[in-house]
Design a protein around this motif. Structure first.
Motif, PDB file in Angstrom:
ATOM      1  N   PHE A 474      23.902 -27.276 -23.229  1.00  0.00           N
ATOM      2  CA  PHE A 474      24.886 -26.730 -22.301  1.00  0.00           C
ATOM      3  C   PHE A 474      24.576 -27.156 -20.862  1.00  0.00           C
ATOM      4  O   PHE A 474      25.470 -27.558 -20.122  1.00  0.00           O
ATOM      5  CB  PHE A 474      24.900 -25.205 -22.399  1.00  0.00           C
ATOM      6  N   ILE A 475      23.310 -27.065 -20.475  1.00  0.00           N
ATOM      7  CA  ILE A 475      22.926 -27.449 -19.107  1.00  0.00           C
ATOM      8  C   ILE A 475      23.200 -28.930 -18.875  1.00  0.00           C
ATOM      9  O   ILE A 475      23.660 -29.343 -17.801  1.00  0.00           O
ATOM     10  CB  ILE A 475      21.441 -27.114 -18.864  1.00  0.00           C
ATOM     11  N   LYS A 476      22.923 -29.745 -19.884  1.00  0.00           N
ATOM     12  CA  LYS A 476      23.142 -31.180 -19.755  1.00  0.00           C
ATOM     13  C   LYS A 476      24.613 -31.500 -19.526  1.00  0.00           C
ATOM     14  O   LYS A 476      24.965 -32.364 -18.711  1.00  0.00           O
ATOM     15  CB  LYS A 476      22.628 -31.882 -21.014  1.00  0.00           C
ATOM     16  N   GLU A 477      25.518 -30.832 -20.239  1.00  0.00           N
ATOM     17  CA  GLU A 477      26.947 -31.112 -20.130  1.00  0.00           C
ATOM     18  C   GLU A 477      27.604 -30.316 -18.997  1.00  0.00           C
ATOM     19  O   GLU A 477      28.710 -30.662 -18.565  1.00  0.00           O
ATOM     20  CB  GLU A 477      27.635 -30.765 -21.456  1.00  0.00           C
ATOM     21  N   TYR A 478      26.918 -29.274 -18.561  1.00  0.00           N
ATOM     22  CA  TYR A 478      27.515 -28.383 -17.570  1.00  0.00           C
ATOM     23  C   TYR A 478      27.841 -29.121 -16.269  1.00  0.00           C
ATOM     24  O   TYR A 478      28.974 -29.074 -15.769  1.00  0.00           O
ATOM     25  CB  TYR A 478      26.563 -27.224 -17.294  1.00  0.00           C
ATOM     26  N   ASN A 479      26.873 -29.835 -15.701  1.00  0.00           N
ATOM     27  CA  ASN A 479      27.085 -30.535 -14.435  1.00  0.00           C
ATOM     28  C   ASN A 479      28.150 -31.616 -14.561  1.00  0.00           C
ATOM     29  O   ASN A 479      28.990 -31.801 -13.662  1.00  0.00           O
ATOM     30  CB  ASN A 479      25.769 -31.140 -13.941  1.00  0.00           C
ATOM     31  N   GLN A 480      28.132 -32.330 -15.692  1.00  0.00           N
ATOM     32  CA  GLN A 480      29.120 -33.399 -15.870  1.00  0.00           C
ATOM     33  C   GLN A 480      30.525 -32.824 -16.002  1.00  0.00           C
ATOM     34  O   GLN A 480      31.482 -33.368 -15.420  1.00  0.00           O
ATOM     35  CB  GLN A 480      28.766 -34.214 -17.122  1.00  0.00           C
ATOM     36  N   ARG A 481      30.660 -31.731 -16.738  1.00  0.00           N
ATOM     37  CA  ARG A 481      31.975 -31.119 -16.893  1.00  0.00           C
ATOM     38  C   ARG A 481      32.464 -30.544 -15.565  1.00  0.00           C
ATOM     39  O   ARG A 481      33.648 -30.633 -15.233  1.00  0.00           O
ATOM     40  CB  ARG A 481      31.934 -30.019 -17.951  1.00  0.00           C
ATOM     41  N   LEU A 482      31.546 -29.957 -14.812  1.00  0.00           N
ATOM     42  CA  LEU A 482      31.913 -29.421 -13.503  1.00  0.00           C
ATOM     43  C   LEU A 482      32.336 -30.548 -12.560  1.00  0.00           C
ATOM     44  O   LEU A 482      33.315 -30.415 -11.805  1.00  0.00           O
ATOM     45  CB  LEU A 482      30.737 -28.647 -12.911  1.00  0.00           C
ATOM     46  N   PHE A 483      31.630 -31.665 -12.622  1.00  0.00           N
ATOM     47  CA  PHE A 483      31.999 -32.840 -11.807  1.00  0.00           C
ATOM     48  C   PHE A 483      33.397 -33.319 -12.174  1.00  0.00           C
ATOM     49  O   PHE A 483      34.227 -33.608 -11.305  1.00  0.00           O
ATOM     50  CB  PHE A 483      30.963 -33.948 -12.026  1.00  0.00           C
ATOM     51  N   ASN A 484      33.681 -33.372 -13.469  1.00  0.00           N
ATOM     52  CA  ASN A 484      35.000 -33.820 -13.920  1.00  0.00           C
ATOM     53  C   ASN A 484      36.087 -32.854 -13.470  1.00  0.00           C
ATOM     54  O   ASN A 484      37.200 -33.266 -13.119  1.00  0.00           O
ATOM     55  CB  ASN A 484      35.023 -33.969 -15.439  1.00  0.00           C
ATOM     56  N   TRP A 485      35.747 -31.531 -13.520  1.00  0.00           N
ATOM     57  CA  TRP A 485      36.727 -30.546 -13.053  1.00  0.00           C
ATOM     58  C   TRP A 485      37.015 -30.716 -11.554  1.00  0.00           C
ATOM     59  O   TRP A 485      38.158 -30.583 -11.102  1.00  0.00           O
ATOM     60  CB  TRP A 485      36.220 -29.141 -13.315  1.00  0.00           C
ATOM     61  N   LEU A 486      36.009 -31.040 -10.764  1.00  0.00           N
ATOM     62  CA  LEU A 486      36.213 -31.270  -9.333  1.00  0.00           C
ATOM     63  C   LEU A 486      37.079 -32.498  -9.068  1.00  0.00           C
ATOM     64  O   LEU A 486      37.940 -32.501  -8.178  1.00  0.00           O
ATOM     65  CB  LEU A 486      34.857 -31.413  -8.629  1.00  0.00           C
ATOM     66  N   VAL A 487      36.875 -33.553  -9.859  1.00  0.00           N
ATOM     67  CA  VAL A 487      37.708 -34.753  -9.733  1.00  0.00           C
ATOM     68  C   VAL A 487      39.158 -34.424 -10.077  1.00  0.00           C
ATOM     69  O   VAL A 487      40.103 -34.804  -9.354  1.00  0.00           O
ATOM     70  CB  VAL A 487      37.171 -35.887 -10.631  1.00  0.00           C
ATOM     71  N   ALA A 488      39.329 -33.708 -11.185  1.00  0.00           N
ATOM     72  CA  ALA A 488      40.684 -33.329 -11.588  1.00  0.00           C
ATOM     73  C   ALA A 488      41.322 -32.422 -10.541  1.00  0.00           C
ATOM     74  O   ALA A 488      42.522 -32.533 -10.240  1.00  0.00           O
ATOM     75  CB  ALA A 488      40.636 -32.629 -12.943  1.00  0.00           C
ATOM     76  N   PHE A 489      40.524 -31.514  -9.974  1.00  0.00           N
ATOM     77  CA  PHE A 489      41.031 -30.601  -8.951  1.00  0.00           C
ATOM     78  C   PHE A 489      41.512 -31.369  -7.712  1.00  0.00           C
ATOM     79  O   PHE A 489      42.553 -31.048  -7.121  1.00  0.00           O
ATOM     80  CB  PHE A 489      39.934 -29.604  -8.567  1.00  0.00           C
ATOM     81  N   SER A 490      40.745 -32.404  -7.317  1.00  0.00           N
ATOM     82  CA  SER A 490      41.148 -33.194  -6.142  1.00  0.00           C
ATOM     83  C   SER A 490      42.468 -33.919  -6.385  1.00  0.00           C
ATOM     84  O   SER A 490      43.336 -33.987  -5.504  1.00  0.00           O
ATOM     85  CB  SER A 490      40.048 -34.192  -5.791  1.00  0.00           C
ATOM     86  N   LEU A 491      42.669 -34.420  -7.592  1.00  0.00           N
ATOM     87  CA  LEU A 491      43.929 -35.112  -7.902  1.00  0.00           C
ATOM     88  C   LEU A 491      45.083 -34.117  -7.919  1.00  0.00           C
ATOM     89  O   LEU A 491      46.194 -34.432  -7.463  1.00  0.00           O
ATOM     90  CB  LEU A 491      43.815 -35.817  -9.253  1.00  0.00           C
ATOM     91  N   VAL A 492      44.854 -32.941  -8.479  1.00  0.00           N
ATOM     92  CA  VAL A 492      45.906 -31.932  -8.500  1.00  0.00           C
ATOM     93  C   VAL A 492      46.292 -31.540  -7.079  1.00  0.00           C
ATOM     94  O   VAL A 492      47.486 -31.389  -6.748  1.00  0.00           O
ATOM     95  CB  VAL A 492      45.442 -30.696  -9.301  1.00  0.00           C
ATOM     96  N   MET A 493      45.320 -31.396  -6.199  1.00  0.00           N
ATOM     97  CA  MET A 493      45.614 -31.032  -4.823  1.00  0.00           C
ATOM     98  C   MET A 493      46.350 -32.148  -4.070  1.00  0.00           C
ATOM     99  O   MET A 493      47.170 -31.884  -3.183  1.00  0.00           O
ATOM    100  CB  MET A 493      44.309 -30.689  -4.087  1.00  0.00           C
ATOM    101  N   VAL A 494      46.092 -33.421  -4.473  1.00  0.00           N
ATOM    102  CA  VAL A 494      46.851 -34.533  -3.890  1.00  0.00           C
ATOM    103  C   VAL A 494      48.319 -34.392  -4.230  1.00  0.00           C
ATOM    104  O   VAL A 494      49.217 -34.528  -3.377  1.00  0.00           O
ATOM    105  CB  VAL A 494      46.300 -35.887  -4.370  1.00  0.00           C
ATOM    106  N   VAL A 495      48.593 -34.110  -5.492  1.00  0.00           N
ATOM    107  CA  VAL A 495      49.979 -33.962  -5.947  1.00  0.00           C
ATOM    108  C   VAL A 495      50.645 -32.779  -5.256  1.00  0.00           C
ATOM    109  O   VAL A 495      51.797 -32.860  -4.790  1.00  0.00           O
ATOM    110  CB  VAL A 495      50.023 -33.809  -7.480  1.00  0.00           C
ATOM    111  N   ILE A 496      49.931 -31.653  -5.187  1.00  0.00           N
ATOM    112  CA  ILE A 496      50.503 -30.453  -4.570  1.00  0.00           C
ATOM    113  C   ILE A 496      50.772 -30.697  -3.079  1.00  0.00           C
ATOM    114  O   ILE A 496      51.836 -30.347  -2.548  1.00  0.00           O
ATOM    115  CB  ILE A 496      49.570 -29.252  -4.778  1.00  0.00           C
ATOM    116  N   GLY A 497      49.788 -31.286  -2.402  1.00  0.00           N
ATOM    117  CA  GLY A 497      49.981 -31.528  -0.977  1.00  0.00           C
ATOM    118  C   GLY A 497      51.067 -32.541  -0.659  1.00  0.00           C
ATOM    119  O   GLY A 497      51.729 -32.450   0.382  1.00  0.00           O
ATOM    120  N   ARG A 498      51.291 -33.465  -1.585  1.00  0.00           N
ATOM    121  CA  ARG A 498      52.283 -34.524  -1.330  1.00  0.00           C
ATOM    122  C   ARG A 498      53.678 -34.113  -1.723  1.00  0.00           C
ATOM    123  O   ARG A 498      54.649 -34.310  -0.985  1.00  0.00           O
ATOM    124  CB  ARG A 498      51.865 -35.777  -2.106  1.00  0.00           C
ATOM    125  N   PHE A 499      53.804 -33.501  -2.913  1.00  0.00           N
ATOM    126  CA  PHE A 499      55.138 -33.271  -3.449  1.00  0.00           C
ATOM    127  C   PHE A 499      55.556 -31.796  -3.458  1.00  0.00           C
ATOM    128  O   PHE A 499      56.754 -31.504  -3.525  1.00  0.00           O
ATOM    129  CB  PHE A 499      55.222 -33.814  -4.880  1.00  0.00           C
TER     130      PHE A 499
END
Length: 602
Positions: A474-499
């Protein structure tokens, strides 16, 4: 008239004298006091002899003769009473036994014993080992004579056999048991004086006492032979009568045994007559009144005691003599074993080994206490007690196996449940270390509390390995999954801020975050450097606070929250930003005159 009066007085006196002498003569015979039932398996009282005993008001002492049939018991009693065969106990020369049950000589011998006038009765018993009777019947006769007598003469022809010792041992054990059970009173057996009488003694070199002592001596058993153990146990059972026993021998009275009843003393062997008189003196010197619970018995009390003992004997299921105390205790042993099984079966399995051991000890103690209260042979039931211990151990071993099986089954179920729980925590929608640790702790505590029994240690080790691997993964995958969630969050915020919101600053911030995560971190930071960076720790702490806290478990409510947010955003997008109307709600000021209103001055 005076003459007739004297005649009547004389006539009455003669009648009274005649009736008195007649009644006295009526008592000079043998009476049965105990007789067999038709099946020769149980005994019953005979009132004819009991009525004779009940008339005695002085303390009573009893001399009883026991032994094999056709061994000369009745003839011996007549010799001790100085009676001829025609006067005393019936003596037969046929092959079958003459005496049936227990008979008593109706006229007691009056003796002064320690300053107390005592009535001594002589008992003749039916010989054992005769044809047509069960061993159970012989045992009752033997035991009853042992209980009732003050002096017990064990009449044996020629020598002492092992079977004679075994039979006497069993009779003593049996008599002791039923003596103590009269009216439920736990009274120790008060043994009679035991006299080993060897008739027709032909052995040379050893005295009879030496022969008896040798026969009763323990046999060395260095190899642990079970048969020798049983022989020694038989001898131990006679230890209680050892101090009260003596030995005596009588030579052959005459070679023509069938004519003994017709012979006078001067026709008998002089050595026999001398030894017989010595035997009379010996019996008279060792006899004492019969004592029950510390007091002597008169006639009525003796009969009452006899009735109680006989009732107890007839109720008891007495096995054959050869089985001795061990088989006699078989029914009691089975009941005590059943008691242990019932007590131990009430224990709810599985249990820790020490708790199960404590329950076993309590149940075993109850069973052994019941055995001690009920067993036959109060001093010499060691083998039966050992057998009960062995049977209890067998039952306990089965209980141990059942406890191990149920413990294994329970712990396996808990282990599987925890394993499934760990698998579920591995695939959280929103990974949360706090939620994983909470589930980890809850699973560990429930396992520790509910898993009991001998299998717990083994499953604890398996649990530690399984949960350790789950936590590492769990610890091994935790940081990677959290990193992926942050990347996805940044893209979602791009869409929200733009459109959606159309706010340029949000879009720019989201793009900067996305570029930073995807380029800068990968170009200049390794995964380990990133995950141990204070900034990353701050991000993780913020994430953990938002995702899993005492108020809200975001992983559980993320889909409803997203849907609600989407609906709110859609509503705001569609209805919250309407264009204003072309017609102003307030009148506007219109100046149609382009020129100044001030008048010109020329």
């Amino acid at each position: 008239m005076g003459n007739w009066s004297w005649v009547w007085v004389l006539w009455i006196s003669v009648c009274l004298f005649a009736s008195g002498s007649s009644s006295s003569d009526d008592l000079r015979q043998a009476f049965p006091i105990v007789e067999p039932d038709p099946g020769h398996t149980k005994l019953r009282l005979s009132r004819e002899g009991l009525d004779v005993i009940e008339k005695i008001t002085t303390p009573i002492a009893v001399v009883a003769v026991i032994g094999p049939y056709r061994s000369g018991k009745s003839f011996l009693l007549n010799q001790l009473l100085s009676l001829s065969c025609s006067e005393g106990f019936g003596v037969g020369h046929m092959r079958d036994t003459k005496t049936k049950g227990i008979w008593i000589w109706g006229t007691p011998v009056e003796l002064n014993i320690n300053g107390v006038r005592t009535s001594v009765f002589y008992l003749d018993t039916e010989g054992f080992e005769s044809v047509g009777k069960s061993n159970v019947y012989d045992d009752r006769i033997f035991a009853l004579a042992t209980v009732l007598s003050s002096v017990l003469i064990y009449n044996l022809p020629e020598t002492i056999r092992e079977a004679d010792i075994s039979r006497l041992s069993f009779a003593v054990e049996l008599a002791e048991e039923f003596y103590g059970r009269v009216k439920g009173q736990d009274v120790a057996f008060e043994p009679a004086k035991l006299l080993w009488l060897i008739q027709r003694d032909f052995l040379q070199g050893k005295s009879v006492q030496e022969m008896v002592n040798e026969a009763l001596r323990r046999v060395p058993n260095t190899n642990g032979d079970k048969n020798l153990d049983q022989v020694n146990q038989i001898r131990e059972s006679l230890a209680m009568m050892g101090e009260n026993s003596t030995a005596f021998s009588l030579p052959q009275p005459h070679l023509q045994r069938t004519k003994l009843c017709d012979m006078r003393d001067d026709e008998l062997d002089p050595a026999y007559v001398m030894k017989r008189d010595q035997l009379k003196e010996l019996v008279g010197s060792i006899i004492l009144p019969k004592i029950v619970q510390g007091k002597t018995l008169n006639g009525k009390e003796f009969v009452s005691f006899l009735e109680q003992i006989l009732e107890a004997l007839n109720k008891g299921e007495i096995p054959s003599t050869g089985s001795l105390v061990e088989v006699f205790n078989k029914g009691i042993l089975e009941r005590c074993l059943k008691l242990y099984s019932e007590l131990i079966s009430r224990v709810k399995l599985p249990l820790p080994e020490n708790s199960l051991q404590e329950n076993h000890e309590r149940s075993r103690e109850s069973a052994m206490k019941a055995f001690d209260e009920q067993h036959f042979g109060r001093h010499h039931a060691k083998r039966s007690a050992m057998q009960l211990e062995e049977e209890i151990d067998k039952v306990y071993k089965n209980v141990i196996l059942a406890n191990e099986y149920r413990s294994s089954k329970l712990c396996e179920s808990l282990y599987t449940r925890c394993e499934d729980k760990m698998d579920q925590l591995q695939v959280l929608r929103l990974p949360s270390m706090a939620k994983f640790n909470a589930g980890f702790l809850q699973c560990n505590q429930s396992f520790e509390q509910e898993c009991v029994g001998p299998s717990k240690l083994n499953y604890e080790q398996r649990m530690m390995k399984m949960m350790g691997k789950s936590k590492s993964l769990f610890i091994k995958e935790y940081n990677q999954r959290l990193f992926n969630w942050l990347v996805a969050f940044s893209l979602v915020m791009v869409v929200i801020g733009r459109f959606v919101i159309k706010f340029i600053l949000i879009e720019i911030g989201a793009w900067i975050m996305f570029i930073f995560l995807e380029t800068y971190t990968r170009m200049f930071w390794s995964a380990e450097t990133l995950y141990y960076n204070p900034i990353w720790h701050f991000i993780v702490a913020t994430w953990e606070t938002l995702v899993y806290n005492p108020i809200l478990d975001l992983d559980r409510w993320v889909i409803p929250i997203v849907m609600m947010g989407a609906l709110v955003l859609l509503y705001w997008r569609c209805y919250g930003r309407r264009k204003p109307s072309s017609r102003s709600l307030l009148p506007l000021f219109n100046n149609h005159k382009s020129g100044s209103a001030r008048p010109r001055s020329d």
